[in-house]
Design a protein around this motif. Structure first.
Motif, PDB file in Angstrom:
ATOM      1  N   PRO A 124      23.450 -10.566  -5.054  1.00 56.37           N
ATOM      2  CA  PRO A 124      23.409  -9.773  -6.286  1.00 56.37           C
ATOM      3  C   PRO A 124      21.978  -9.774  -6.842  1.00 56.37           C
ATOM      4  O   PRO A 124      21.268 -10.767  -6.711  1.00 56.37           O
ATOM      5  CB  PRO A 124      24.365 -10.504  -7.227  1.00 56.37           C
ATOM      6  CG  PRO A 124      25.214 -11.359  -6.350  1.00 56.37           C
ATOM      7  CD  PRO A 124      24.404 -11.663  -5.140  1.00 56.37           C
ATOM      8  N   PRO A 125      21.549  -8.676  -7.455  1.00 53.26           N
ATOM      9  CA  PRO A 125      20.165  -8.576  -7.926  1.00 53.26           C
ATOM     10  C   PRO A 125      19.724  -9.727  -8.837  1.00 53.26           C
ATOM     11  O   PRO A 125      18.609 -10.225  -8.705  1.00 53.26           O
ATOM     12  CB  PRO A 125      20.139  -7.243  -8.692  1.00 53.26           C
ATOM     13  CG  PRO A 125      21.258  -6.452  -8.113  1.00 53.26           C
ATOM     14  CD  PRO A 125      22.295  -7.437  -7.699  1.00 53.26           C
ATOM     15  N   ARG A 126      20.610 -10.160  -9.729  1.00 59.90           N
ATOM     16  CA  ARG A 126      20.233 -11.249 -10.637  1.00 59.90           C
ATOM     17  C   ARG A 126      19.961 -12.545  -9.865  1.00 59.90           C
ATOM     18  O   ARG A 126      18.988 -13.252 -10.149  1.00 59.90           O
ATOM     19  CB  ARG A 126      21.352 -11.453 -11.658  1.00 59.90           C
ATOM     20  CG  ARG A 126      20.987 -12.441 -12.718  1.00 59.90           C
ATOM     21  CD  ARG A 126      22.006 -12.470 -13.810  1.00 59.90           C
ATOM     22  NE  ARG A 126      21.508 -13.310 -14.891  1.00 59.90           N
ATOM     23  CZ  ARG A 126      22.263 -13.900 -15.755  1.00 59.90           C
ATOM     24  NH1 ARG A 126      23.559 -13.720 -15.727  1.00 59.90           N
ATOM     25  NH2 ARG A 126      21.739 -14.655 -16.685  1.00 59.90           N
ATOM     26  N   GLU A 127      20.801 -12.876  -8.900  1.00 64.30           N
ATOM     27  CA  GLU A 127      20.601 -14.078  -8.088  1.00 64.30           C
ATOM     28  C   GLU A 127      19.318 -13.967  -7.251  1.00 64.30           C
ATOM     29  O   GLU A 127      18.587 -14.930  -7.096  1.00 64.30           O
ATOM     30  CB  GLU A 127      21.801 -14.302  -7.164  1.00 64.30           C
ATOM     31  CG  GLU A 127      23.042 -14.760  -7.886  1.00 64.30           C
ATOM     32  CD  GLU A 127      22.895 -16.156  -8.459  1.00 64.30           C
ATOM     33  OE1 GLU A 127      22.392 -17.052  -7.752  1.00 64.30           O
ATOM     34  OE2 GLU A 127      23.261 -16.338  -9.636  1.00 64.30           O
ATOM     35  N   VAL A 133      12.027 -16.268  -8.189  1.00 61.52           N
ATOM     36  CA  VAL A 133      11.205 -16.976  -9.177  1.00 61.52           C
ATOM     37  C   VAL A 133      11.130 -18.460  -8.819  1.00 61.52           C
ATOM     38  O   VAL A 133      10.052 -19.067  -8.889  1.00 61.52           O
ATOM     39  CB  VAL A 133      11.772 -16.745 -10.598  1.00 61.52           C
ATOM     40  CG1 VAL A 133      11.122 -17.695 -11.607  1.00 61.52           C
ATOM     41  CG2 VAL A 133      11.582 -15.318 -11.014  1.00 61.52           C
ATOM     42  N   VAL A 134      12.244 -19.063  -8.443  1.00 61.00           N
ATOM     43  CA  VAL A 134      12.244 -20.484  -8.060  1.00 61.00           C
ATOM     44  C   VAL A 134      11.340 -20.696  -6.851  1.00 61.00           C
ATOM     45  O   VAL A 134      10.506 -21.618  -6.830  1.00 61.00           O
ATOM     46  CB  VAL A 134      13.694 -20.974  -7.757  1.00 61.00           C
ATOM     47  CG1 VAL A 134      13.675 -22.332  -7.078  1.00 61.00           C
ATOM     48  CG2 VAL A 134      14.499 -21.016  -9.033  1.00 61.00           C
ATOM     49  N   PHE A 135      11.441 -19.855  -5.848  1.00 62.55           N
ATOM     50  CA  PHE A 135      10.630 -20.004  -4.641  1.00 62.55           C
ATOM     51  C   PHE A 135       9.146 -19.865  -4.944  1.00 62.55           C
ATOM     52  O   PHE A 135       8.320 -20.677  -4.513  1.00 62.55           O
ATOM     53  CB  PHE A 135      11.054 -18.972  -3.592  1.00 62.55           C
ATOM     54  CG  PHE A 135      10.198 -18.993  -2.369  1.00 62.55           C
ATOM     55  CD1 PHE A 135      10.315 -20.015  -1.433  1.00 62.55           C
ATOM     56  CD2 PHE A 135       9.244 -18.006  -2.143  1.00 62.55           C
ATOM     57  CE1 PHE A 135       9.518 -20.037  -0.311  1.00 62.55           C
ATOM     58  CE2 PHE A 135       8.441 -18.018  -1.024  1.00 62.55           C
ATOM     59  CZ  PHE A 135       8.581 -19.055  -0.105  1.00 62.55           C
ATOM     60  N   VAL A 136       8.788 -18.837  -5.710  1.00 60.86           N
ATOM     61  CA  VAL A 136       7.377 -18.618  -6.047  1.00 60.86           C
ATOM     62  C   VAL A 136       6.850 -19.788  -6.893  1.00 60.86           C
ATOM     63  O   VAL A 136       5.717 -20.246  -6.685  1.00 60.86           O
ATOM     64  CB  VAL A 136       7.187 -17.261  -6.769  1.00 60.86           C
ATOM     65  CG1 VAL A 136       5.807 -17.125  -7.347  1.00 60.86           C
ATOM     66  CG2 VAL A 136       7.473 -16.125  -5.802  1.00 60.86           C
TER      67      VAL A 136
END
Length: 140
Positions: A124-127, A133-136
């Motif tokens: 899903p787009p939100r996930e 963001v977490v990865f970056v």
């Protein structure tokens, strides 16, 4: 003569044969074992090829039992076993072979249910945004 305005009759679906859960598990274990064996064999083969490509005096001996028992080969194996470039290249090529085999065998085994079996559906787009963001953040 057939009436062209009549609705087309749907063709009956061919039912899939029922497989007991134990048989499905056994098939999965057998296919996993095959994929792992091919992956491991490819990894060893690529590693030996890399040793022969970087050591001309061993390449002259040729591939065989004599090569595997040669002290120079064992020393070179130990030396390249700690070389990150060699390990990375061997892992990349054997991993691609293993992945291709897993996908091909899964397609053969599960046919039309491959995407559901491997859970290959977009997030899903939100996930997706949240995990990007977490990865970056972790990467930075």
């Amino acid at each position: 003569m057939d009436d062209l305005s009549a609705p087309e009759k749907p063709s009956p679906e061919v039912p899939r044969p029922y497989r007991p859960p134990g048989l499905e598990m056994a098939m999965g274990v057998a296919l996993f074992t095959l994929c792992f064996s091919v992956f491991y064999t490819a990894q060893v083969g690529f590693f030996i090829e890399r040793i022969l490509a970087t050591t001309p005096e061993l390449a002259a001996i040729g591939l065989g039992q004599g090569l595997l028992q040669d002290d120079r080969f064992v020393a070179r194996w130990t030396e390249l076993g700690t070389d990150g470039n060699t390990i990375g290249m061997v892992s990349l090529f054997s991993g691609l072979i293993g992945l291709a085999l897993v996908l091909a065998l899964t397609w053969w085994w599960k046919r039309g249910r491959m995407t559901a079996f491997l859970a290959l559906r977009p997030a899903p787009p939100r996930e997706f945004v949240k995990w990007t963001v977490v990865f970056v953040s972790v990467f930075l």
